[in-house]
Motif scaffolding. Structure first.
Motif, short mmCIF file in Angstrom:
data_model
loop_
_atom_site.label_atom_id
_atom_site.label_comp_id
_atom_site.label_asym_id
_atom_site.label_seq_id
_atom_site.Cartn_x
_atom_site.Cartn_y
_atom_site.Cartn_z
N LYS A 339 0.98 -1.18 0.04
CA LYS A 339 0.10 0.13 0.10
C LYS A 339 0.82 1.38 0.19
O LYS A 339 0.56 2.40 -0.68
CB LYS A 339 -0.92 0.09 1.06
CG LYS A 339 -2.19 -0.86 1.15
CD LYS A 339 -3.33 -0.74 2.10
CE LYS A 339 -4.29 -1.47 1.82
NZ LYS A 339 -5.51 -1.06 2.60
N SER A 343 0.57 4.13 -2.96
CA SER A 343 0.34 5.62 -2.42
C SER A 343 1.49 6.23 -3.22
O SER A 343 1.21 7.37 -3.74
CB SER A 343 0.37 5.52 -0.95
OG SER A 343 -0.78 4.93 -0.54
N TRP A 346 0.88 6.60 -6.83
CA TRP A 346 -0.32 7.50 -6.94
C TRP A 346 -0.01 8.78 -6.86
O TRP A 346 -0.63 9.80 -7.41
CB TRP A 346 -1.42 7.09 -6.11
CG TRP A 346 -2.93 7.78 -6.54
CD1 TRP A 346 -3.58 7.56 -7.29
CD2 TRP A 346 -3.20 9.00 -5.97
NE1 TRP A 346 -4.48 8.43 -7.37
CE2 TRP A 346 -4.35 9.24 -6.73
CE3 TRP A 346 -2.54 10.01 -5.13
CZ2 TRP A 346 -4.81 10.56 -6.26
CZ3 TRP A 346 -3.38 11.22 -4.79
CH2 TRP A 346 -4.57 11.54 -5.23
N LEU A 347 0.81 9.28 -5.91
CA LEU A 347 1.44 10.74 -5.87
C LEU A 347 1.58 11.46 -7.24
O LEU A 347 1.07 12.34 -7.41
CB LEU A 347 2.62 10.92 -5.05
CG LEU A 347 2.22 10.37 -3.55
CD1 LEU A 347 3.47 10.59 -2.71
CD2 LEU A 347 1.09 11.42 -2.96
N GLY A 350 -1.47 11.37 -9.37
CA GLY A 350 -2.65 12.35 -8.75
C GLY A 350 -1.99 13.91 -9.17
O GLY A 350 -2.76 14.69 -9.43
N ASN A 379 -10.72 9.83 -5.40
CA ASN A 379 -9.05 9.17 -5.57
C ASN A 379 -8.34 9.73 -4.25
O ASN A 379 -7.96 9.25 -3.46
CB ASN A 379 -8.47 9.43 -6.68
CG ASN A 379 -8.90 8.83 -7.82
OD1 ASN A 379 -9.61 7.54 -7.66
ND2 ASN A 379 -8.80 9.00 -9.13
N THR A 382 -10.03 8.10 -1.22
CA THR A 382 -9.32 7.10 -1.03
C THR A 382 -7.79 7.03 -0.46
O THR A 382 -7.34 6.25 0.68
CB THR A 382 -9.32 6.22 -2.16
OG1 THR A 382 -10.63 6.14 -2.61
CG2 THR A 382 -8.65 4.73 -2.17
N GLN A 383 -6.98 7.92 -0.78
CA GLN A 383 -5.72 7.97 -0.39
C GLN A 383 -5.62 8.56 0.77
O GLN A 383 -4.57 8.33 1.62
CB GLN A 383 -4.96 9.21 -1.68
CG GLN A 383 -4.51 8.42 -2.95
CD GLN A 383 -4.25 7.03 -3.05
OE1 GLN A 383 -2.93 6.80 -2.18
NE2 GLN A 383 -4.59 5.94 -3.86
N THR A 386 -6.12 5.87 2.96
CA THR A 386 -4.92 4.98 2.84
C THR A 386 -3.66 5.44 3.71
O THR A 386 -3.07 4.77 4.50
CB THR A 386 -4.37 4.72 1.59
OG1 THR A 386 -5.80 4.02 0.72
CG2 THR A 386 -3.22 3.85 1.53
N LEU A 387 -3.60 6.80 3.48
CA LEU A 387 -2.61 7.52 4.46
C LEU A 387 -2.83 7.26 6.14
O LEU A 387 -1.62 6.98 6.75
CB LEU A 387 -2.48 9.00 4.42
CG LEU A 387 -1.41 9.69 4.98
CD1 LEU A 387 -0.04 9.11 4.70
CD2 LEU A 387 -1.59 11.22 4.67
N ILE A 416 5.02 10.66 1.93
CA ILE A 416 3.39 10.41 1.40
C ILE A 416 2.64 11.40 2.01
O ILE A 416 1.90 12.02 1.27
CB ILE A 416 3.04 9.05 1.53
CG1 ILE A 416 3.84 7.92 0.54
CG2 ILE A 416 1.53 8.97 1.18
CD1 ILE A 416 3.84 6.69 1.08
N LEU A 420 1.06 14.55 0.03
CA LEU A 420 -0.67 14.02 -0.18
C LEU A 420 -1.19 15.27 0.37
O LEU A 420 -2.44 15.83 -0.18
CB LEU A 420 -0.98 12.78 0.59
CG LEU A 420 -2.35 12.35 0.09
CD1 LEU A 420 -2.50 12.07 -1.33
CD2 LEU A 420 -2.66 11.07 0.77
#
Length: 594
Positions: A339, A343, A346-347, A350, A379, A382-383, A386-387, A416, A420
């Motif tokens: 995960k 993440s 995804w950064l 994003g 999204n 969700t992130q 997750t964080l 992250i 984020l």
């Protein structure tokens, strides 16, 4: 004759004494024969005493002077014709006859006594061997309690001596058995001899078997003692190794290396368990053999030792439990790393999506921009979730660990978080201008998701058309259904108006306007068709009802005419029938037109 007369009283006394003694001897001889020739078993000493007495009695009875005296006395009495001597003649003849008749039987009994004598001598001869075998058997069956390998070795030495002694007596035993079987084969052999021969044979066999069995038990016990002593050393080493392996179980913060380490430890644990349990099982088998004959104190000591090993062997369960926890930790760490890496990946995605959103074209694609914004927000949500999970898991899995890999994971989570939060702030700024649009867009989408499926079902029904009714009742039901369908279509116009009002509040709503226009056109088309259906069904039902009323009227005329036996007027009947034909034809035309 003068000598006889002069010495009659003296001769008479001698004669009476001898006759009396002769009868006593023969009575005693018969009694001795009965005692000797019998199934009763005497001791050797008793038999020899009775045998010697019997032989002495036989010797006296068979002496020649006794026979001669009986003969002379009988001859002398036969020369006398005195009536007073007749009784003595008969008495002497009876004595003489008894003596003659006893001699053959006595000779036969003497032969039997000789056989019995040899049999009793045989019993005397086997007695030392019997006593020896019984003593050896007693030694083989007496309880012993060896408490060590040295004790067992001493008992084995003694038992081997017992077996050697039995083997030493095997030749003597064979000779005695052969001699006894030969004696037992004689016709006058007493029954006890056969029992003595059989008893000796069984005693020798039983003594030998018990001796060998005890030796086998002792040797098995000796082996068990040796294996037990060696097994104690082995199990202690195995348990020490198992303790060391348990202490060496450590967490690895690289999930790949951790998974390999867990697999290796599972394999080692399985082999360790197999070796420990096999060693313990063998020890238990040895203990069972040892405790079969050892003393109560030694048994308690040995069982206590085994119980101690079994208690220590629980380290295997602790190892399995620790490895299971390590496996769970490694799996959780792998999920955390997966995960975290997702993440981090995804950064960049994003950031690219946010830049694309900022550069998105204007009014002609406002709907797409709105959709992209919604997707970006989802999204981001969700992130952020997750964080939060990564932060919690990093503290649980890596918190307080002074390890370079663990510190690197913690640093990645912090990166992250910073990145984020930065992206989320930018997205918030971008979405601030269209937040109201998003609200209206959501309301519009909710209405549209209800309207479009209904419109599709409506068009499917219109495509299926109207079916042809087979009765007035069916036609009336169809009319009711069409009217309800028409009312539903008309009521849906309010939903379209509501959607139009909602999208009009949005800054950009070109796509929504096109969707609403399309829905209006499709609904209007459906309403047009449905209105036509309503008109057709009204006309059909009306025509069918007139036809039904006319038929009812005609049936009433026919029934009334039948009662009064009078026919109705021909002009009236013709007019009504023509009306029926017209109504029926019109009804059929309307049905066919559906």
């Amino acid at each position: 004759m003068s000598c006889w007369s002069e010495n009659y009283h003296f001769i008479k006394e001698v004669y009476d004494f001898r006759v009396e003694e002769m009868n006593k001897w023969m009575d005693a001889l018969e009694e001795s024969s009965k005692k000797l020739i019998t199934n009763k078993v005497y001791t050797s000493r008793e038999f020899r005493r009775m045998r010697d007495q019997f032989r002495y009695q036989c010797k006296n009875l068979k002496r020649e002077e006794v026979k001669q005296w009986l003969h002379d006395m009988l001859k002398l009495l036969n020369q006398k014709s005195d009536q007073s001597l007749e009784a003595e003649k008969k008495r002497l003849e009876a004595l003489h006859q008894r003596h003659i008749e006893m001699l053959p039987g006595i000779e036969e009994n003497m032969r039997k006594v000789d056989v019995y004598s040899r049999c009793y001598q045989y019993v005397d001869d086997i007695t030392p061997l019997v006593k020896l075998l019984e003593e050896l058997r007693r030694k083989s069956t007496e309880e012993i309690h060896p408490d060590s390998t040295e004790h067992v070795a001493s008992f084995i030495e003694n038992q081997e001596a017992v077996i050697a002694k039995i083997e030493e007596k095997r030749g003597e035993f064979a000779q005695l058995i052969k001699r006894g079987e030969k004696l037992a084969g004689q016709a006058d052999c007493p029954d006890f001899l056969k029992e003595q021969v059989k008893g000796l044979s069984e005693l020798f066999k039983d003594s030998e078997e018990k001796a060998k069995k005890k030796l086998e038990t002792l040797k098995r016990n000796e082996t068990a003692w040796k294996e037990f002593e060696d097994g104690k050393v082995n199990i202690v080493n195995l348990l020490d190794q198992a303790d060391e392996k348990l202490r060496n179980i450590r967490k690895l913060f690289d999930p790949k290396a951790g998974a390999e380490d867990v697999a290796l430890r599972l394999e080692i644990a399985a082999k360790t368990r197999g070796a420990n349990e096999a060693c313990l099982k063998k020890l238990m088998g040895n203990v069972e053999i040892i405790c079969g004959i050892c003393s109560a104190d030694k048994k308690e000591e040995v069982l206590k030792t085994i119980a101690g090993f079994e208690e220590r062997n629980k380290v295997l369960d602790k190892t399995d439990e620790r490895i299971a926890k390590l496996k769970k930790y490694t799996e959780d760490l792998q999920a955390f790393v997966d995960k975290k890496d997702a993440s981090m990946a995804w950064l960049q995605q994003g950031e690219d999506m946010l830049n694309e959103l900022l550069k998105f074209p204007g009014e002609d694609k406002s709907d797409e921009k709105l959709l992209m914004t919604v997707k970006m927000q989802k999204n981001m949500e969700t992130q952020l979730n997750t964080l939060a999970w990564l932060v919690t898991e990093s503290e649980r899995l890596l918190g307080g660990k002074s390890n370079s890999i663990a510190e690197a994971h913690m640093l990645d989570v912090q990166k992250i978080k910073v990145k984020l939060e930065e992206l989320n702030q930018k997205l918030t700024d971008v979405c601030g201008d269209i937040s109201e649009d998003l609200h209206h867009w959501a309301d519009y989408q909710a209405e549209l998701k209800v309207f479009q499926p209904w419109l599709t079902q409506c068009e499917e029904r219109i495509k299926g058309g109207l079916k042809k009714p087979n009765s007035l009742i069916e036609a009336q039901e169809m009319q009711k259904s069409v009217i309800e369908f028409d009312a539903d279509i008309k009521s849906r116009l309010a939903s379209l108006d509501k959607m139009t009002e909602t999208v009009s509040k949005m800054t950009q709503h070109d796509k929504a306007d096109r969707e609403i226009t399309e829905c209006r056109d499709r609904r209007q088309a459906a309403e047009t068709v449905c209105c036509e259906w309503v008109q057709r069904m009204e006309k059909l039902v009306k025509q069918w009802e007139e036809l039904s009323n006319t038929v009812t009227e005609v049936q009433g005329w026919v029934a009334a005419a039948a009662k009064v036996a009078d026919d109705p007027e021909a002009d009236v009947v013709d007019g009504t029938l023509n009306k029926l034909k017209t109504y029926f034809a019109e009804k059929q035309k309307l049905v066919q037109a559906l």
